[in-house]
Design an enzyme around this catalytic site. Sequence first.
Site, PDB file in Angstrom:
ATOM      1  CD1 TRP A   1      22.452  11.514 156.530  1.00 17.94           C
ATOM      2  CD2 TRP A   1      22.298   9.322 156.929  1.00 17.94           C
ATOM      3  NE1 TRP A   1      22.209  10.883 155.337  1.00 17.94           N
ATOM      4  CE2 TRP A   1      22.120   9.532 155.550  1.00 17.94           C
ATOM      5  CE3 TRP A   1      22.235   8.016 157.433  1.00 17.94           C
ATOM      6  CZ2 TRP A   1      21.883   8.494 154.655  1.00 17.94           C
ATOM      7  CZ3 TRP A   1      22.000   6.978 156.542  1.00 17.94           C
ATOM      8  CH2 TRP A   1      21.834   7.223 155.166  1.00 17.94           C
TER       9      TRP A   1
ATOM     10  CG  ASP B   1      27.645  13.835 143.955  1.00 16.59           C
ATOM     11  OD1 ASP B   1      28.444  14.320 143.158  1.00 16.59           O
ATOM     12  OD2 ASP B   1      27.944  13.465 145.100  1.00 16.59           O
TER      13      ASP B   1
ATOM     14  NE  ARG C   1      28.871  11.434 150.640  1.00 13.60           N
ATOM     15  CZ  ARG C   1      28.267  11.876 149.556  1.00 13.60           C
ATOM     16  NH1 ARG C   1      28.541  13.061 149.069  1.00 13.60           N
ATOM     17  NH2 ARG C   1      27.372  11.141 148.950  1.00 13.60           N
TER      18      ARG C   1
ATOM     19  CE  LYS D   1      20.013  17.272 147.231  1.00 13.00           C
ATOM     20  NZ  LYS D   1      19.761  15.874 146.844  1.00 13.00           N
ATOM     21  CD1 TRP D   2      25.341  24.600 149.469  1.00  7.55           C
ATOM     22  CD2 TRP D   2      24.951  26.527 148.412  1.00  7.55           C
ATOM     23  NE1 TRP D   2      26.293  25.481 149.879  1.00  7.55           N
ATOM     24  CE2 TRP D   2      26.080  26.678 149.239  1.00  7.55           C
ATOM     25  CE3 TRP D   2      24.520  27.617 147.666  1.00  7.55           C
ATOM     26  CZ2 TRP D   2      26.771  27.886 149.347  1.00  7.55           C
ATOM     27  CZ3 TRP D   2      25.207  28.811 147.776  1.00  7.55           C
ATOM     28  CH2 TRP D   2      26.328  28.943 148.605  1.00  7.55           C
ATOM     29  CG  ASP D   3      24.601  17.707 149.542  1.00  8.25           C
ATOM     30  OD1 ASP D   3      24.393  17.812 150.762  1.00  8.25           O
ATOM     31  OD2 ASP D   3      24.507  16.632 148.924  1.00  8.25           O
TER      32      ASP D   3
ATOM     33  CG  ASN E   1      27.091  15.345 151.257  1.00  8.84           C
ATOM     34  OD1 ASN E   1      26.134  14.784 151.763  1.00  8.84           O
ATOM     35  ND2 ASN E   1      27.085  15.772 150.010  1.00  8.84           N
TER      36      ASN E   1
ATOM     37  CB  CYS F   1      20.850  19.538 150.444  1.00  9.48           C
ATOM     38  SG  CYS F   1      21.205  17.780 150.652  1.00  9.48           S
TER      39      CYS F   1
ATOM     40  CG  ASP G   1      20.328  11.927 152.390  1.00 10.69           C
ATOM     41  OD1 ASP G   1      19.829  12.739 151.591  1.00 10.69           O
ATOM     42  OD2 ASP G   1      21.553  11.825 152.582  1.00 10.69           O
TER      43      ASP G   1
END
Length: 750
Positions: free
Chosen positions: A199, A367, A443, A476-478, A480, A526, A548
């Site tokens: 990351w 977000d 997370r 924006k399709w995340d 995480n 993303c 990021d």
Amino acid sequence: MEAPNRQMTATWDRATNQLHLHNGRISYLARVLEDGSLGHLYFGPALAPGRGYGHLGPPEFHGFSDRLTEFIALECPTGGGGDFRIPALTVRHADGSAALHLAYAGHRIIAGKPAIPGLPSTYVESPGEAETAEVLLVDAAGAVEVRLLYTIFADAPVIARSVRVRNAGQRQVTVRCAMSASLDLPDARWDLLHLSGTWARERHVVRQALRPGRAAVSSLRGASSHEHNPFVVLARPHATEDQGEAYGFSLVYSGNFRAEAEVDAFGTTRLRLGIEPEGFSWTLDPGEEFSTPEAILAYSGAGLGGLSDAYHRLYRERLARGAWRDRPRPILLNSWEGAYFDVSENRVLAMAAAARELGIELFVLDDGWFGERDDATSSLGDWTVNRRKLPDGLDGLARRVEALGMRFGLWIEPEMVSARSRLFVEHPDWAIGIPGRPRTESRSQLVLDMSRAEIVDHLFGVIGDVLRSAPISYVKWDFNRNITEPFSLALPAERQGEFLHRYVLGVYDLYDRLTREFTDVLFESCAGGGGRFDPGMLAFSPQGWTSDEMDPVERLRIQWGTSLCYPLSSMGAHVAAVPNHQVGRIAPLATRAAVAFFGVLGYELDPTKLDPDERSAIAAQVAFYARHRELFQRGRFVRLRSPFEGDGNEVAWMAVADDRRRAVVGWYRILNHPQAGPGRIPLRGLDPGARYRVTAWPPGDDSMASRNALERGGDDLMSAGILVVASRPETAARGDFQARLFVLEAVDAD
Ligand code: DGJ
């Protein structure tokens, strides 16, 4: 893509049973060997069509018999016979045995390129753009049929490969390993290059010489991952950016993968690429078929740059799809680092208004806009707007943003669910986990079981409702977190090995349905930055969030590495505030921009907090980028000086227009040194006969600008180089993290 190339052919010579894929740039050759297996003969610069090349394989091959045959080159090596190298295909038969002896049983050549069921792949817009050979191999015991697909494009030095495995018998067969491609090369003088990191420092270039034994990169995370990328290169040890042979191997896939090279005792190399076999299995009932993802193999005789040219063009023009494929991409402001979860209508509108004054074209609400989402611990899955924060809903907000003269975009993370959410209360069984075992935390969120059609249907419904609820131009399709405790309640015990691939198929299904319904929406993929930056995602989202990390020093390495395979138009690149939120570095605003320009530009800061100098600097940056957008997003990217070589302190790259009339060069010096000597960077890709007007950006405050501020020949710029260091120390730019751009514009001959 260019008009069909008459040289392109996929031919099968029946007398010698030789397949020759040829397009004037490359040849790929295979031949049926005496034992019926499909032998590999050659992949490299084009060889004359119409000739036999059997001499490039063994004189005769009647099956593995002793060590002297162990290095035979094969197109689809299998386990359990006499080939002890890494296999491309392994199955478990109903009786528990695992051997496969594949023999040629037929072939066909078709115009164009068939799609792969359920999977993204490169495509053609007319059948004349490509030809595909499909070779059928059948196992000696008759129950397994394998079809190898090879596509040659008219004008690209690449071969697209995929494999289909069919159960032609009466009992179940389980596929244990199904690689998309395996390539045997006759020697081992190769360096393996891969893109590795984690990351915030994704896709750093790692280069290591092959040695006897195996070298692999892979992902077991349920996503292609920040750590490794489904792209590797075999390059000659002396190969550079513009010289020497290199082969590229890229997998159009977003889940677990493996790229592995093996050097055997005879000094030959096998490279295989495909779905990671660890943990994978796929059971085929009689008549069922399994399709592998597509692997794109590329050859370059002109170093790594030649490979990048091939991938960039193919992926930009014939992998990415939809209305946004060819459109100029908007300059955006993303709310994340400027506001994090603290979004409200007033704050967002103030940010948008300030951004608009800078010339920014799209406001992206990241977000924090839905459910009760005030931090990362809740509400994923509850895709309804938070009226406390946005009293007039998304529609009210988006319309006000549009009234400012900007487009409106939105962040979503559809594959996830928070334990604190309505969705989880209603459907606790939708989250991935193994009954009776703890779930690994990450997370504060869980992953939905995307292998289940009802969950994909639900998401298509709720995300569709969101996209219909307001004028949303961008998503924006995340994603995480990675997948732990992989297990689906919907699969029987013997099919749990299918789960992670079925998960990816579910994600593709949702992407496919949403992108087909919302054709005008620009999707950006993303995954906690660049944790799923791969060709599979690129097929649906023509751009991706690269990382990021936005600090320019870190970004030089990230964007350099990413560019080995992925085009500029795919790389989201933002300017963030200082001190940088990840590393705390304070780099000049101009340097942050000069790195972010090479890609799809955005800003990720609170524009209401800028001082007047910063505001005017950013407005000038936005105007500069907009003027050269075509170059920055679609120019040919040429890497000049690597952050991974030497001390990596100086980096340079450039983007050149297809007609070579315009280019922008980026030069960066990380740490300043006293008394730096004269610096010249030879450029590439220009027209040697043209004269270019050279202007520096930001506009000159030192003699670097003035020394180049004249008309120079393309030959001069490529042979002698652009001058990057001031002529007199007292006029040199001061401080660390310097950047300078040079715009080259061809002037008509006098
Ligand atoms: C990770 C992304 O990479 C960031 O840009 C941001 O969207 C956050 N997720 C939001 O949670």
